[in-house]
Motif scaffolding. Structure first.
Motif, PDB file in Angstrom:
ATOM      1  N   ALA A  50      21.986 -30.981 109.625  1.00  0.00           N
ATOM      2  CA  ALA A  50      23.612 -30.594 108.926  1.00  0.00           C
ATOM      3  C   ALA A  50      23.357 -29.770 107.581  1.00  0.00           C
ATOM      4  CB  ALA A  50      24.414 -31.628 108.772  1.00  0.00           C
ATOM      5  N   ALA A  51      22.458 -30.063 106.790  1.00  0.00           N
ATOM      6  CA  ALA A  51      22.393 -29.451 105.375  1.00  0.00           C
ATOM      7  C   ALA A  51      21.179 -28.287 105.597  1.00  0.00           C
ATOM      8  CB  ALA A  51      21.520 -30.536 104.465  1.00  0.00           C
ATOM      9  N   GLY A  52      20.995 -27.964 106.720  1.00  0.00           N
ATOM     10  CA  GLY A  52      20.084 -26.506 106.938  1.00  0.00           C
ATOM     11  C   GLY A  52      18.638 -26.848 106.335  1.00  0.00           C
ATOM     12  N   ASN A  53      18.077 -27.958 106.837  1.00  0.00           N
ATOM     13  CA  ASN A  53      16.879 -28.065 106.297  1.00  0.00           C
ATOM     14  C   ASN A  53      15.794 -28.479 107.782  1.00  0.00           C
ATOM     15  OD1 ASN A  53      16.936 -28.457 103.341  1.00  0.00           O
ATOM     16  ND2 ASN A  53      18.527 -29.925 103.901  1.00  0.00           N
ATOM     17  N   SER A  54      14.520 -28.038 107.623  1.00  0.00           N
ATOM     18  CA  SER A  54      13.736 -28.418 108.610  1.00  0.00           C
ATOM     19  C   SER A  54      13.048 -29.691 108.617  1.00  0.00           C
ATOM     20  CB  SER A  54      12.736 -27.205 108.546  1.00  0.00           C
ATOM     21  OG  SER A  54      11.967 -27.431 107.387  1.00  0.00           O
ATOM     22  N   ASP A  55      12.317 -30.013 109.382  1.00  0.00           N
ATOM     23  CA  ASP A  55      11.838 -31.354 109.459  1.00  0.00           C
ATOM     24  C   ASP A  55      10.734 -31.427 108.249  1.00  0.00           C
ATOM     25  OD1 ASP A  55      13.269 -32.105 111.587  1.00  0.00           O
ATOM     26  OD2 ASP A  55      11.713 -31.722 113.115  1.00  0.00           O
ATOM     27  N   GLN A  56      10.110 -30.349 108.034  1.00  0.00           N
ATOM     28  CA  GLN A  56       8.788 -30.319 106.949  1.00  0.00           C
ATOM     29  C   GLN A  56       9.709 -30.254 105.605  1.00  0.00           C
ATOM     30  OE1 GLN A  56       6.870 -26.628 106.965  1.00  0.00           O
ATOM     31  NE2 GLN A  56       5.372 -27.262 105.471  1.00  0.00           N
ATOM     32  N   GLN A  57      10.836 -29.739 105.332  1.00  0.00           N
ATOM     33  CA  GLN A  57      11.448 -30.020 104.075  1.00  0.00           C
ATOM     34  C   GLN A  57      11.818 -31.408 103.973  1.00  0.00           C
ATOM     35  OE1 GLN A  57      14.228 -26.794 104.898  1.00  0.00           O
ATOM     36  NE2 GLN A  57      13.440 -25.751 103.118  1.00  0.00           N
ATOM     37  N   LEU A  58      12.325 -31.963 105.010  1.00  0.00           N
ATOM     38  CA  LEU A  58      12.663 -33.388 104.896  1.00  0.00           C
ATOM     39  C   LEU A  58      11.641 -34.280 104.374  1.00  0.00           C
ATOM     40  CD1 LEU A  58      14.702 -35.906 105.427  1.00  0.00           C
ATOM     41  CD2 LEU A  58      13.921 -35.748 108.001  1.00  0.00           C
ATOM     42  N   GLU A  59      10.421 -33.959 104.923  1.00  0.00           N
ATOM     43  CA  GLU A  59       9.082 -34.589 104.551  1.00  0.00           C
ATOM     44  C   GLU A  59       8.756 -34.699 103.131  1.00  0.00           C
ATOM     45  OE1 GLU A  59       6.496 -33.379 107.616  1.00  0.00           O
ATOM     46  OE2 GLU A  59       7.696 -33.916 109.236  1.00  0.00           O
ATOM     47  N   GLN A  60       8.795 -33.249 102.810  1.00  0.00           N
ATOM     48  CA  GLN A  60       8.538 -32.969 101.384  1.00  0.00           C
ATOM     49  C   GLN A  60       9.360 -33.738 100.469  1.00  0.00           C
ATOM     50  OE1 GLN A  60       8.811 -28.580 101.305  1.00  0.00           O
ATOM     51  NE2 GLN A  60       6.745 -28.393 102.295  1.00  0.00           N
ATOM     52  N   THR A  61      10.932 -33.650 100.766  1.00  0.00           N
ATOM     53  CA  THR A  61      11.854 -34.273  99.857  1.00  0.00           C
ATOM     54  C   THR A  61      11.330 -35.690  99.874  1.00  0.00           C
ATOM     55  OG1 THR A  61      13.478 -32.518 100.576  1.00  0.00           O
ATOM     56  CG2 THR A  61      14.132 -34.804  99.502  1.00  0.00           C
ATOM     57  N   ALA A  62      11.091 -36.371 100.910  1.00  0.00           N
ATOM     58  CA  ALA A  62      10.800 -37.778 101.018  1.00  0.00           C
ATOM     59  C   ALA A  62       9.378 -38.106  99.927  1.00  0.00           C
ATOM     60  CB  ALA A  62      10.608 -38.295 102.360  1.00  0.00           C
ATOM     61  N   ALA A  63       8.593 -37.148 100.070  1.00  0.00           N
ATOM     62  CA  ALA A  63       7.342 -37.486  99.214  1.00  0.00           C
ATOM     63  C   ALA A  63       7.771 -37.209  97.844  1.00  0.00           C
ATOM     64  CB  ALA A  63       6.077 -36.400  99.597  1.00  0.00           C
ATOM     65  N   SER A  64       8.634 -35.908  97.856  1.00  0.00           N
ATOM     66  CA  SER A  64       9.019 -36.046  96.130  1.00  0.00           C
ATOM     67  C   SER A  64       9.729 -37.122  95.567  1.00  0.00           C
ATOM     68  CB  SER A  64       9.509 -34.648  96.075  1.00  0.00           C
ATOM     69  OG  SER A  64      10.834 -34.898  96.523  1.00  0.00           O
ATOM     70  N   GLN A  65      10.420 -37.996  96.486  1.00  0.00           N
ATOM     71  CA  GLN A  65      11.484 -39.010  95.991  1.00  0.00           C
ATOM     72  C   GLN A  65      10.406 -40.331  95.836  1.00  0.00           C
ATOM     73  OE1 GLN A  65      14.178 -38.521  94.663  1.00  0.00           O
ATOM     74  NE2 GLN A  65      14.071 -36.189  94.821  1.00  0.00           N
ATOM     75  N   GLY A  66       9.348 -40.240  95.925  1.00  0.00           N
ATOM     76  CA  GLY A  66       8.344 -41.422  95.738  1.00  0.00           C
ATOM     77  C   GLY A  66       8.031 -42.084  97.126  1.00  0.00           C
ATOM     78  N   MET A  67       8.432 -41.754  98.049  1.00  0.00           N
ATOM     79  CA  MET A  67       8.049 -42.355  99.338  1.00  0.00           C
ATOM     80  C   MET A  67       6.498 -42.231  99.432  1.00  0.00           C
ATOM     81  SD  MET A  67       8.980 -41.677 103.580  1.00  0.00           S
ATOM     82  CE  MET A  67      10.783 -42.258 103.387  1.00  0.00           C
ATOM     83  N   ARG A  68       5.774 -43.219  99.904  1.00  0.00           N
ATOM     84  CA  ARG A  68       4.232 -43.400 100.091  1.00  0.00           C
ATOM     85  C   ARG A  68       3.791 -42.236 101.049  1.00  0.00           C
ATOM     86  NH1 ARG A  68       3.371 -49.986  99.921  1.00  0.00           N
ATOM     87  NH2 ARG A  68       4.244 -50.261  97.752  1.00  0.00           N
ATOM     88  N   PRO A  69       2.629 -41.460 100.896  1.00  0.00           N
ATOM     89  CA  PRO A  69       2.070 -40.746 101.891  1.00  0.00           C
ATOM     90  C   PRO A  69       1.891 -41.111 103.332  1.00  0.00           C
ATOM     91  CG  PRO A  69       0.689 -40.746  99.765  1.00  0.00           C
ATOM     92  CD  PRO A  69       1.657 -41.667  99.643  1.00  0.00           C
ATOM     93  N   GLU A  70       1.553 -42.509 103.235  1.00  0.00           N
ATOM     94  CA  GLU A  70       1.269 -43.038 104.690  1.00  0.00           C
ATOM     95  C   GLU A  70       2.721 -43.265 105.500  1.00  0.00           C
ATOM     96  OE1 GLU A  70       0.742 -46.500 101.619  1.00  0.00           O
ATOM     97  OE2 GLU A  70       0.171 -44.372 101.900  1.00  0.00           O
ATOM     98  N   GLU A  71       3.687 -43.420 104.791  1.00  0.00           N
ATOM     99  CA  GLU A  71       5.024 -43.753 105.148  1.00  0.00           C
ATOM    100  C   GLU A  71       5.596 -42.256 105.543  1.00  0.00           C
ATOM    101  OE1 GLU A  71       6.288 -46.623 105.861  1.00  0.00           O
ATOM    102  OE2 GLU A  71       4.646 -47.557 104.964  1.00  0.00           O
ATOM    103  N   VAL A  72       5.411 -41.390 104.765  1.00  0.00           N
ATOM    104  CA  VAL A  72       5.606 -39.780 105.285  1.00  0.00           C
ATOM    105  C   VAL A  72       5.105 -39.544 106.438  1.00  0.00           C
ATOM    106  CG1 VAL A  72       5.787 -37.707 104.588  1.00  0.00           C
ATOM    107  CG2 VAL A  72       6.227 -39.291 102.741  1.00  0.00           C
ATOM    108  N   ALA A  73       3.771 -39.774 106.665  1.00  0.00           N
ATOM    109  CA  ALA A  73       3.124 -39.628 108.004  1.00  0.00           C
ATOM    110  C   ALA A  73       3.736 -40.067 109.201  1.00  0.00           C
ATOM    111  CB  ALA A  73       1.612 -39.709 107.724  1.00  0.00           C
TER     112      ALA A  73
END
Length: 850
Positions: A50-73
């Motif tokens: 709804a915000a016009g973002n791709s799945d890749q942008q969602l993963e990048q935002t999660a990583a930038s907000q402190g989510m661990r790399p293994e959890e992003v994967a």
């Protein structure tokens, strides 16, 4: 120097504390993707899209907000799995161009893109925050729409404890009338006129009223017998100091109204922080705990148990929580809850508002922490009241399976197709009876059951419908998710149609019915037209057994039939078969009236009906009374638009063959005109390709219109002198003969300096008329100039040796000079090609001369 170092150190540690607090509020490092339900992941995906973002942008935002790399994967894998199950495409990000299109100007576009990116990022952060479980009750004291400010306009509470700076309003009514506004002194006393000092500090309002009445009775005796009434109320409310400490969002001392309660103080301080208890909030007065508040009583029941009124120097202590658990999944209020010692899992479910409509209630999964690792426990419904929650427990309530335990389905030629309950021992015949039986068009030779094997693969089981119904074949016991299909005979054959064409009022394709006769079909088609012949009707029938190896094999069987013109019932009626094509011919000698129009300089212009097949132009001019004195016979023209154009412009013919004005629909008219324009555009494009570099499409279309004109060049002078000659054309339906007045000008258009109308002079040549319009332009195609005469005929110039021979100009003519195709520039490539050709030629000549 030491003071400066101390202040620097304090500032440094303050920054560390603020940074840690901010990180604790926005860090996503504690999110465990394995513990997220599919519903939570889907909601995250939906908000991201709804915000016009791709799945890749969602993963990048999660990583930038402190989510661990293994959890992003893991999150990436979960998203791909859900999309694969649903068959939905990947989410596409909105491009910057699209984001900025609604803005005008380059700066606005850049600002639009920036705003869109910031908004998308903020929405992604909000979506990620939804994955972090909320502490139940935390929003109560942080919601600006909820306020616990005391009502200062309410009646004086009888239990209110009077203290210094309170204002007492004392009113006497009855035999004695007086009123006093008295401020309680720091010593807790008031001075009353004629009475003296009265100590009221530390007394409740009710106790103070009794003491003041007793003290005033000596001065006002009527207070004893009730003839004078006493009323004591509070005026201005004093302020009190309350200290809030412990696990509170904003600890410190607060100045509050003396009418304030514990909830007022908690609202002012922001309530408990992330480690604070919501269920053991303590009110300490004079070093004693006077009240313990459980906020859940208010949140769940609306009861303000223990919400006492505060006094000066009260202390509110919020201890850390002891047991906090999380419940997620199919409950109405998934969140973090604080649990007290005697409470069970059943209480946790009640705190969460109970199960949702889709919850699997038989068991709840418990993710539990041990001293070394985590473990999972399944708690059955019988043990909900026995299981005691432990700190850190996470309860996952899963959804029920998206499948039916006892469903069967029947479809096709039954009266009530649909889904039915699979009762114990239900058979195929019983299911057909549940569906109210077979329809009359049911295909009885074969039906089939679509059945799931033990490994969920598909199997088909065929059966004879008639034998199952008659009981001559063993009945079939149904299983869960069986789907029974009984086809209709109409589903298994080509749809039967018959076609009727020709002289009927509404020709077309009709549904075939058994026993359909030719007369019935003609009646369905609206009956015969007036010009139809019933004595020679042709029926074309399909050939089913034709010899495929024969060159002269029949492709259709032709039958000629005669019927009664009034469609009366007869014994020998012709019965049609499916796919017959019926053709109704016109009667011999039947002729629809054909009309022509005469315009201009004749005595009686108007519309005339052709009376004979051999009627000619001269005959029509005579019927119109001949030419007038001012007529210009040399410029007379014949317009022959043809049948299609005539129907478009003047209407369609009705059942009697007459033209009906306005009958043509707007859509068909538009389509016909569009088709004509499209053909002209094609011709213009073709001419552009033939003339290299030509770009003036409008001019070419004009030329095409002139060349494709429906005017026929006639010579009316010769026609009237020699009637019946080859110049005297036969008239056709829709012809328009126009005889103009004496024409006195010649029109010059196209590639001339000044297109204009020039007065006709018999002594001028075509070149002189062109010079009269300013002469040729620089890009005029002089040799292709042509002239169109008033009668519609066209003539072009010719060239003999070095001389141009221009056609004769007549009154009313139009001279048109077309544009010359632009010449291609002679570039380096052209020079190189000519040089190569010359060198090759010279080499060849040298070899020949040797």
């Amino acid at each position: 120097m030491n003071v400066k170092k101390i202040l620097t150190a304090l500032l440094f540690f303050s920054c560390i504390i603020v940074c840690q607090y901010s990180y604790a509020q926005t860090s996503y490092s504690n999110i465990k993707v394995d513990e997220l339900t599919d519903i939570q992941v889907r909601q995250l995906m939906q908000r991201s899209e709804a915000a016009g973002n791709s799945d890749q942008q969602l993963e990048q935002t999660a990583a930038s907000q402190g989510m661990r790399p293994e959890e992003v994967a893991k999150l990436k894998i979960r998203i791909e799995k859900i999309r694969k199950e649903k068959g939905s495409p990947d989410a596409k990000a909105v491009s910057g161009d699209d984001a900025g299109r609604s803005y005008d100007g380059a700066d606005s576009t850049r600002n639009g893109r920036s705003d869109f990116a910031e908004k998308s990022k903020a929405e992604l952060k909000d979506a990620l925050e939804d994955l972090i479980p909320r502490i139940f009750g935390a929003e109560l004291f942080k919601n600006s729409n909820i306020t616990f400010e005391p009502n200062l306009r309410m009646a004086t509470p009888k239990s209110y404890i009077i203290g210094p700076d309170d204002q007492l309003l004392i009113d006497l009514t009855g035999d004695n009338e007086a009123n006093y506004k008295l401020l309680v002194s720091p010593e807790g006393t008031i001075r009353l006129q004629y009475v003296g000092l009265i100590s009221v500090g530390g007394l409740s309002v009710e106790q103070a009223i009794a003491k003041i009445r007793s003290a005033m009775s000596g001065t006002y005796p009527s207070l004893r017998n009730g003839r004078t009434n006493l009323a004591v109320n509070l005026g201005n409310i004093r302020s009190i100091k309350v200290t809030i400490l412990g696990e509170v969002t904003k600890p410190g001392s607060y100045t509050l109204s003396s009418l304030s309660t514990v909830f007022n103080a908690l609202s002012a301080s922001g309530g408990p922080n992330k480690n604070g208890s919501f269920r053991k909030i303590q009110v300490i007065r004079n070093n004693k705990i006077i009240s313990t508040i459980d906020v859940y009583d208010f949140l769940l029941k609306g009861l303000q148990v223990g919400n006492v009124r505060l006094q000066d120097q009260d202390v509110i202590n919020i201890p850390v929580y002891q047991t906090r658990i999380e419940i997620a999944g199919e409950v109405k209020r998934p969140a973090l809850y604080e649990i007290l010692t005697p409470e069970s899992l059943e209480d946790v479910i009640n705190f969460a508002g109970g199960f949702s409509n889709m919850a699997y209630t038989a068991k709840i999964k418990v993710l539990q922490n041990t001293n070394k690792e985590r473990r999972i426990i399944d708690v059955s419904a019988d043990d909900y009241t026995k299981y005691n929650p432990l700190n850190g427990d996470k309860y996952v309530v899963e959804p029920i399976l998206d499948r039916f335990a006892n469903r069967v389905e029947i479809d096709g030629a039954v009266f009530r197709p649909g889904q039915y309950e699979l009762e114990k021992g239900l058979t195929l015949k019983q299911l057909i009876q549940k569906a109210d039986g077979l329809k009359e068009d049911a295909f009885l030779n074969r039906g089939y059951i679509s059945r799931l094997n033990s490994d969920n693969s598909l199997a088909l089981l065929s059966f004879d419908v008639s034998k199952i119904i008659d009981g001559t074949e063993p009945d079939i016991f149904l299983r869960r998710e069986d789907r029974v299909k009984i086809s209709s005979i109409f589903e298994l054959r080509e749809e039967y149609k018959v076609d009727i064409k020709g002289e009927v009022r509404t020709p077309g394709v009709f549904d075939y019915a058994d026993g359909m006769t030719l007369e019935a079909l003609i009646q369905m088609a609206g009956g015969f037209k007036e010009g139809a012949t019933p004595s020679r009707i042709e029926i074309a029938r399909r050939v089913k057994n034709s010899d495929a190896r024969s060159i002269s094999a029949k492709t259709a069987e032709i039958l000629n039939v005669s019927i009664s013109p009034d469609l009366k019932l007869q014994d020998s009626t012709f019965v049609l078969q499916p796919f017959d094509i019926v053709s109704i011919r016109s009667s011999e000698g039947y002729q629809v009236q054909q009309q022509v129009r005469v315009e201009g300089e004749v005595l009686y212009p108007g519309i005339y009906t052709i009376t004979r097949k051999d009627e000619r132009i001269s005959d029509l001019i005579k019927r119109a009374g001949g030419l007038t004195v001012l007529s210009f016979a040399e410029g007379a023209s014949l317009k022959r638009p043809g049948a299609e154009k005539k129907e478009i412009k003047e209407g369609l013919r009705d059942g009697n063959g007459k033209l009906v004005e306005g009958k043509t629909s707007g859509t068909s008219n538009k389509n016909a005109i569009d088709k004509e324009d499209e053909e002209m555009q094609k011709m213009a494009n073709l001419k552009r390709l033939q003339g290299t570099g030509v770009s003036d499409t409008a001019q070419l279309i004009r030329e095409v219109k002139i060349l494709g004109s429906d005017l026929v060049g006639i010579d009316l002078i010769k026609i009237m002198k020699s009637p019946g000659s080859k110049y005297d054309l036969l008239m056709e339906d829709g012809d328009v003969i126009r005889v103009p007045k004496q024409l006195q000008t010649v029109k010059v258009t196209g590639e001339v300096l000044r297109p204009t109308n020039i007065v006709y002079s018999p002594n001028k040549s075509m070149k002189q008329y062109i010079n009269g319009a300013g002469g040729f332009t620089y890009n005029a195609n002089k040799k292709s100039a042509y002239i169109q005469y008033a009668n519609g005929s066209v003539d072009a110039g010719s060239k003999f040796l070095f001389f141009n021979n221009y056609p004769v100009v007549k009154p009313g003519a139009e001279i048109f000079v077309p544009k010359r195709a632009p010449r291609e520039k002679f570039g380096v490539a052209g020079v190189a090609a000519i040089s190569a050709a010359l060198s090759t030629l010279i080499t060849a000549l040298v070899l020949i001369l040797r």
